[in-house]
Enzyme design. Structure first.
Site, PDB file in Angstrom:
ATOM      1  CB  SER A 112      -0.929   0.009   1.219  1.00 62.76           C
ATOM      2  OG  SER A 112      -0.179  -0.078   2.413  1.00 62.76           O
ATOM      3  CE  LYS A 163       8.107  -0.832   3.804  1.00 58.12           C
ATOM      4  NZ  LYS A 163       7.871  -1.257   5.202  1.00 58.12           N
ATOM      5  CG  MET A 201      15.351  -3.275   6.007  1.00 59.97           C
ATOM      6  SD  MET A 201      13.576  -3.714   6.125  1.00 59.97           S
ATOM      7  CE  MET A 201      13.095  -3.566   4.393  1.00 59.97           C
ATOM      8  CB  THR A 202      19.968  -8.126   5.912  1.00 54.88           C
ATOM      9  OG1 THR A 202      19.056  -8.153   7.031  1.00 54.88           O
ATOM     10  CG2 THR A 202      21.250  -7.470   6.338  1.00 54.88           C
ATOM     11  CG  ASP A 257       0.450  -4.857   9.093  1.00 55.39           C
ATOM     12  OD1 ASP A 257      -0.587  -5.525   8.900  1.00 55.39           O
ATOM     13  OD2 ASP A 257       1.018  -4.229   8.192  1.00 55.39           O
ATOM     14  CG  ASN A 310       3.621  -7.926   8.152  1.00 49.35           C
ATOM     15  OD1 ASN A 310       4.048  -7.424   7.118  1.00 49.35           O
ATOM     16  ND2 ASN A 310       2.661  -7.369   8.867  1.00 49.35           N
ATOM     17  CG  ASP A 337       5.690  -3.935   7.044  1.00 46.81           C
ATOM     18  OD1 ASP A 337       5.947  -2.915   7.703  1.00 46.81           O
ATOM     19  OD2 ASP A 337       4.906  -3.935   6.081  1.00 46.81           O
TER      20      ASP A 337
END
Length: 440
Positions: free
Chosen positions: A140, A158, A245-246, A288, A293, A307
């Site tokens: 989103s 991201k 991020m990794t 979330d 996730n 996330d």
């Protein structure tokens, strides 16, 4: 670029007027369907309810497609609806809404390259051995790309959709307006506090610097736990619009529906253990409920956590209140349950007796896995349906116009998401024994 790739992309409407026009166009199409279907039902001698006319497959397809193109807060609202519906809606409708969790439209390639050039400079490609312009995931607020740096480090990048942060307030207001005029919510329910908190939460999720801090803060929750693994932030490539991020190997956790019973039980048991540690020991909860996730790496036997934009801190007082509530449910002590529910803020003084009893009944139902001796079979449980029916009855009772604390709402969403995942994986877990260490 192939036609298939093009179909996965869509330019994001950015201005408030253009985004409201997108929602308005969707609303007009849905209104036309409602009118046509209503006339058809009346011709058959039926008196349909507006809600039934709204929640048709064709209307939900229009909602899903439009929100997927808009992304941002508008799409987030649709995702929340789909998570709430989960396995409770008929499978056809659930499948349609599930598209919002998995099939968001990505940015056009040209827009992506322009954004990266703006963020990283003209020679950004020289910093990578591999950078596929096709994302591995689109959601989103942003999309994720797998890359390999010149140092041979695998990263998940991201990237936030341009302009999304600036559309949050208007998106939430516009979607709330459409929901209200649809008649799906009673007119006397004051949703302003919820809308205010929703905007704040979405702005937090759109703050990638804050999410990076949350990732580092959350690492304490899983420290010394060999079952879980989570990414580490790469600050060289990160800023407020990009989070590097990794990259961690794993498969979507919901894809293990056909795995052995032992594997499915292992996954759900450890996620409930993690939830209890989050709330009762660390007071830091990733709220979330999206299944995406969680992933599972079969080779290493580790559950991958992803996330952390919706990570929230909880006070020791609220954590203690929920320990009391769950302990009361564990022993089915209704008086203790009532005391805990008041302490948390789920009940207020002055509610009619029937409403208070219904709320307490819902809370006691929610504790069913805690007071069940032995392994609780989520696949055979009808608890989600029973709670859905009672909650809907409560929501449409005009004498109940009480908004629970926002932290409670987010916590219930997380717990509800775990419950729905346990149902999907058909797990059997002794939840009662997992809670023993926290019993009051």
């Amino acid at each position: 670029m192939t036609e298939d790739n093009k179909s996965d992309q869509a330019k994001i409407p950015k201005g408030r007027v253009s985004r409201f026009a997108s929602l308005g166009g969707m609303a007009s199409k849905i209104a036309g369907n409602v009118l046509a279907n209503g006339i058809s039902e009346l011709a058959k001698g039926n008196r349909p309810k507006v809600k039934d006319l709204l929640l048709t497959p064709s209307n939900l397809i229009k909602v899903a497609d439009q929100l997927a193109q808009m992304r941002g807060a508008a799409m987030k609202v649709g995702q929340l609806i789909s998570m709430d519906a989960g396995d409770i809606l008929p499978s056809e409708l659930s499948d349609i809404l599930a598209r919002l969790r998995a099939d968001a439209k990505s940015m056009p390639e040209k827009e992506l390259i322009e954004l990266l050039t703006h963020e990283w400079g003209e020679d950004w490609r020289s910093q990578f051995i591999q950078f596929s312009v096709k994302p591995i995931a689109a959601a989103s607020i942003g999309q994720v790309h797998k890359v390999i740096t010149q140092d041979l480090e695998r990263l998940a990048i991201k990237i936030q959709y341009p302009g999304i942060r600036q559309t949050i307030d208007s998106d939430v207001d516009n979607v709330a307006t459409l929901i209200k005029i649809s008649g799906l919510l009673p007119s006397d329910i004051d949703i302003k506090p919820l809308l205010k908190e929703a905007k704040l939460q979405l702005k937090d999720e759109a703050d990638y610097i804050l999410e990076g801090q949350r990732i580092e803060q959350y690492a304490q929750v899983i420290e010394d736990n060999p079952i879980f693994v989570m990414p580490k932030v790469n600050r060289e490539f990160s800023n407020e619009n990009i989070l590097a991020m990794t990259f961690l190997d794993g498969e979507p956790i919901e894809s293990f529906i056909d795995a052995s019973q032992e594997t499915r039980n292992f996954l759900v048991e450890n996620l409930f253990k993690l939830f209890f540690r989050e709330l009762f020991e660390c007071q830091l909860v990733q709220t979330d409920p999206n299944f995406a996730n969680y992933q599972y790496d079969q080779e290493s036997g580790k559950i991958v956590l992803l996330d952390f934009g919706a990570t929230r801190e909880y006070s020791e007082e609220m954590a203690l209140g929920y320990r009391k509530l769950m302990s009361a449910g564990y022993s089915r002590n209704k008086q203790q349950l009532e005391d805990a529910v008041f302490e948390i803020g789920l009940l207020k003084v002055g509610l009619p007796k029937n409403v208070k009893e219904l709320i307490l009944d819902i809370c006691m139902d929610a504790c069913e896995p805690l007071n069940f001796e032995g392994e609780y079979n989520f696949a055979e449980s009808q608890l989600a349906l029973r709670m859905r029916d009672k909650s809907m009855s409560l929501g449409y009772d005009k004498s109940y116009a009480h908004t629970p604390p926002i932290n409670c709402i987010f916590l219930h969403r997380k717990l509800g998401g775990l419950f729905l995942l346990a149902i999907k994986l058909k797990a059997s877990v002794n939840i009662r024994s997992l809670f023993n260490a926290y019993l009051i």
